[in-house]
Design a protein around this motif. Structure first.
Motif, mmCIF file in Angstrom:
data_model
loop_
_atom_site.group_PDB
_atom_site.id
_atom_site.type_symbol
_atom_site.label_atom_id
_atom_site.label_comp_id
_atom_site.label_asym_id
_atom_site.label_seq_id
_atom_site.Cartn_x
_atom_site.Cartn_y
_atom_site.Cartn_z
ATOM 1 N N VAL A 566 0.851 -1.203 0.000
ATOM 2 C CA VAL A 566 0.000 0.000 0.000
ATOM 3 C C VAL A 566 0.880 1.245 0.000
ATOM 4 N N GLY A 567 0.261 2.377 -0.319
ATOM 5 C CA GLY A 567 0.975 3.645 -0.285
ATOM 6 C C GLY A 567 0.698 4.369 1.015
ATOM 7 N N LYS A 568 1.666 5.156 1.444
ATOM 8 C CA LYS A 568 1.513 5.961 2.656
ATOM 9 C C LYS A 568 1.927 7.377 2.291
ATOM 10 N N PRO A 569 1.168 8.399 2.690
ATOM 11 C CA PRO A 569 1.531 9.762 2.290
ATOM 12 C C PRO A 569 2.964 10.098 2.707
ATOM 13 N N ASP A 570 3.707 10.715 1.810
ATOM 14 C CA ASP A 570 5.106 11.029 2.090
ATOM 15 C C ASP A 570 5.421 12.432 1.562
ATOM 16 N N ASP A 571 6.040 13.226 2.413
ATOM 17 C CA ASP A 571 6.320 14.627 2.054
ATOM 18 C C ASP A 571 7.144 14.776 0.803
ATOM 19 N N LEU A 577 6.175 3.490 -0.186
ATOM 20 C CA LEU A 577 5.670 2.139 -0.374
ATOM 21 C C LEU A 577 5.834 1.330 0.920
ATOM 22 N N VAL A 578 4.701 0.864 1.454
ATOM 23 C CA VAL A 578 4.723 0.053 2.672
ATOM 24 C C VAL A 578 4.199 -1.335 2.316
ATOM 25 N N VAL A 579 4.931 -2.374 2.737
ATOM 26 C CA VAL A 579 4.424 -3.719 2.462
ATOM 27 C C VAL A 579 4.189 -4.479 3.757
ATOM 28 N N PHE A 580 3.110 -5.215 3.782
ATOM 29 C CA PHE A 580 2.778 -6.089 4.907
ATOM 30 C C PHE A 580 3.001 -7.518 4.438
ATOM 31 N N LYS A 634 -3.952 0.590 4.400
ATOM 32 C CA LYS A 634 -3.533 1.963 4.097
ATOM 33 C C LYS A 634 -3.634 2.844 5.334
ATOM 34 N N ASP A 635 -4.773 2.713 6.029
ATOM 35 C CA ASP A 635 -4.955 3.494 7.256
ATOM 36 C C ASP A 635 -3.927 3.091 8.306
ATOM 37 N N ILE A 636 -3.675 1.807 8.397
ATOM 38 C CA ILE A 636 -2.706 1.339 9.392
ATOM 39 C C ILE A 636 -1.309 1.868 9.042
ATOM 40 N N ALA A 637 -0.961 1.816 7.765
ATOM 41 C CA ALA A 637 0.358 2.300 7.332
ATOM 42 C C ALA A 637 0.507 3.787 7.626
#
Ligand code: WTA
Length: 662
Positions: A566-571, A577-580, A634-637
């Motif tokens: 999933v994607g996580k907002p990044d400045d 990119l976050v993977v579980f 996504k929310d968790i990330a």
């Protein structure tokens, strides 16, 4: 809140300032009278008139444009034939795309004008006039023909950002071969998949390219990829770095050897309007990358017309686009759109912070560049590196700025406007896609009042709309899905070898209408505000990455049972990119394993796809039917509260335990 930039006479000026968040942004920057006076299109009324014609009488509009803009060997009979998605354009016409980009300028004042100015990362500079470019392309076209390449054959290009990359694309176009450019940052594995998908006969590569003072090992990557590519007969190798490499007898040929003795003139054949020009692989929401196919006349017309209007091109411009030719931006706005207009294109081989973070500004002054087209992720990096690097340079040659690849946040827009454009240069925030071929939603700099963060209004011929899930047009200011309801000349024609996927991916959600995969809203003035992808595609530093590709790379690792990306907002990157990952029994979670999973994705796809964060989980949140609920991940990330309906979740304790970890 920012302090208000002072309105300045004869400069783009602010009429209202409020807050910097996209959803509430309300500043408007009108084109200056000075810019309007010299513009290729100088008023909003003129834009509106031409736009109305382009969507209401497309045949009339496109007939005139195609006749005026392109050089035809045989005139077309029918402007457009068939309904979307199978529309054919300029039927019966014949042309040669390379001739339209080069030969047409010979024998005119442009003949000795610089077509390409190149600066290598070590600082070496080469200038090539249109006449010289012609010679290079003609010679390479002969080399290709001597290798037995014929129209329709596929050529994979894996080169650094050097003039020869452009020359190779044009030589392919000249003989009707279909190029597929693979970005040099992709791994051997990714290169192999692309070569095999289109069964390329020839690979054109180099002994290396310069990036951050190091050599990118292109040729060894090709050697690895070619262990599993039966279609490839020849590898043409350009000497760029003099890096020692292996040359395989009977397969590998040096560019300079093949080039020796090739004739300087080449008689170009004319090809049908719909002759394929290139395949460019891009990420989709499922499975392997999609081979987007573009054809000749319609694509070229879209690229040429948009370059002329969006970049307000003038004979004296010196235009710099920082995109690599491995992306669509490099195809349309380094090569085809610019050269067909007879522009001077500046290209740069290396990293923007080599040797120091002021490299772009130094080059702009050194070469008196007038237009800069770059990506928000780069702009945010420049902001982070600090104003001092910018203030060392004059930047007074610049007259227009562009942004592409992802939504530009108003802070970055304001910085670009103030620090780089000195409040003098309009900013064109251009929304488009590999699939659209050319810029689709965009300001025209002499016509459109700008709002920071909005790509503003549709380009000629683009019937863009925001619709709800049922396909009904959404009311102003309420979000929805961005679609295009009428065909346009530069749209993709199919996905290479998979027409069913083409129809499924873009035309199944709303039959007869192109679905972009993006979410957006339209404000009261009809301006489009792009939110971003709403399918399973991420936009990391302006690069499209499919979650499915990342997941399939991860599950090919022996320790991984299941993976979700999933994607996580990044400045800086827009999205990180976050993977579980859940592990197979017998494998232990560890820091070392995280690193090896990141490296594994880098090996499978390329370092641009390496996850920023790897999180191990005992299990993943799923629906009762077994679908991973990415929305929750996504929310968790992002570390935010899990929102929305969770009633379909099979086991809520999974979410609780994921939230506790990390
Ligand atoms: C995103 C790049 C907001 C969008 C030319 C699109 C943008 C995807 C913009 C296509 C923009 C591109 N504002 N978002 N100005 N430009 N995008 O195929 O999500 O690499 O669908 O083409 O990038 O990426 P692609």
């Amino acid at each position: 809140m920012r302090s208000a930039p002072k309105p300045k006479k004869s400069a783009t000026h602010v009429t209202d300032q409020t807050i910097t968040s996209v959803s509430r942004e309300s500043r408007v920057f009108r084109p200056s009278a000075e810019f309007q006076r010299q513009a290729n299109l100088g008023s909003l009324a003129a834009y509106k008139k031409l736009y109305a014609e382009s969507v209401n009488s497309p045949e009339k509009f496109w007939k005139r444009q195609a006749e005026e803009q392109l050089v035809w060997r045989k005139p077309f009979k029918t402007v457009m034939k068939g309904a979307m998605p199978d529309t054919k354009w300029f039927v019966g016409g014949k042309l040669n795309v390379a001739e339209n980009c080069i030969d047409r300028h010979l024998g005119t004042a442009r003949e000795n004008k610089a077509a390409i100015i190149f600066e290598g990362e070590p600082g070496d500079v080469r200038t090539m006039t249109y006449k010289q470019l012609h010679l290079h392309v003609c010679r390479l076209a002969h080399v290709f023909e001597n290798m037995g390449l014929v129209a329709g054959d596929r050529v994979a290009i894996y080169l650094p950002m050097v003039p020869e990359a452009m020359i190779t694309m044009l030589a392919c176009a000249r003989i009707g071969a279909i190029h597929t450019v693979v970005f040099g940052g992709f791994s051997p594995e990714a290169l192999k998949d692309r070569i095999n998908d289109c069964k390329a006969k020839l690979v054109v590569t180099a002994d290396g390219g310069w990036r951050r003072g190091k050599i990118i090992e292109l040729k060894p990557n090709v050697d690895k990829a070619l262990e599993g590519t039966p279609s490839v007969q020849t590898v043409l190798v350009l000497k760029r770095t003099a890096n020692p490499i292996n040359m395989k007898e009977g397969r590998d040929v040096w560019w300079h050897d093949a080039w020796e003795g090739a004739p300087n003139q080449h008689k170009a054949k004319a090809f049908d309007s719909e002759n394929p020009l290139f395949i460019l692989y891009t990420s989709g929401s499922t499975g392997k990358p999609k081979g987007v196919l573009h054809t000749s006349a319609g694509y070229l017309l879209g690229a040429k017309l948009s370059s002329h209007y969006v970049f307000d091109l003038k004979e004296t411009d010196r235009y710099f686009c920082s995109a690599d030719i491995g992306w669509i931006t490099g195809h349309s706005y380094v090569v085809y759109g610019l050269l067909s207009n007879g522009a001077t294109v500046f290209i740069y081989e290396g990293a923007p912070n080599q040797p120091e973070p002021d490299r772009f500004w130094r080059m702009i002054d050194r070469h008196s560049l007038t237009i800069l087209y770059t990506a928000p992720t780069a702009i945010r990096a420049f902001m982070r590196w600090g104003d001092n690097y910018v203030l060392r340079h004059r930047l007074d040659s610049l007259r227009l700025l562009g942004s592409v690849g992802e939504p530009i946040n108003p802070e970055a827009w304001m910085w670009y406007h103030t620090m780089i454009g000195k409040k003098r240069c309009p900013i064109v925030d251009t929304w488009w896609q590999t699939e659209t071929g050319a810029i689709t939603i965009t300001p025209l700099p002499g016509a459109t009042p700008l709002k920071p963060g909005s790509a503003t209004l549709p380009f000629f011929g683009i019937a863009a709309k925001i619709v709800d899930d049922k396909g009904k047009e959404a009311p102003r200011n309420s979000g929805g899905k961005l679609v295009i309801t009428k065909p346009w000349p530069s749209m993709l024609r199919t996905l290479w070898g998979d027409d069913a996927r083409f129809k499924q991916a873009y035309f199944s959600e709303f039959p007869g209408t192109y679905f972009t995969g993006d979410g957006a809203r339209q404000d009261k003035d009809g301006y489009f505000w792009i939110v971003g992808r709403i399918d399973d595609v991420l936009n990391v530093s302006g690069h499209r990455i499919g979650t499915a590709e990342i997941e399939s790379a991860l599950v090919s690792h022996p320790s991984v049972a299941e993976a979700a990306a999933v994607g996580k907002p990044d400045d800086l990157k827009g999205q990180a990119l976050v993977v579980f990952v859940t592990l197979k029994s017998g494998h232990e979670a560890s820091e070392a394993l995280k690193e090896s999973l990141r490296a594994h994705v880098g090996k499978e796809i390329g370092s641009l796809a390496k996850p920023d964060q790897v999180r191990f989980a005992a299990s993943l949140p799923k629906t009762r039917s077994g679908k991973i609920m990415r929305r929750i991940l996504k929310d968790i990330a992002a570390g935010t509260q899990v929102k929305g309906d969770t009633s379909t979740l099979e086991d809520f304790s999974v979410v609780a335990s994921l939230q506790q970890e990390e």
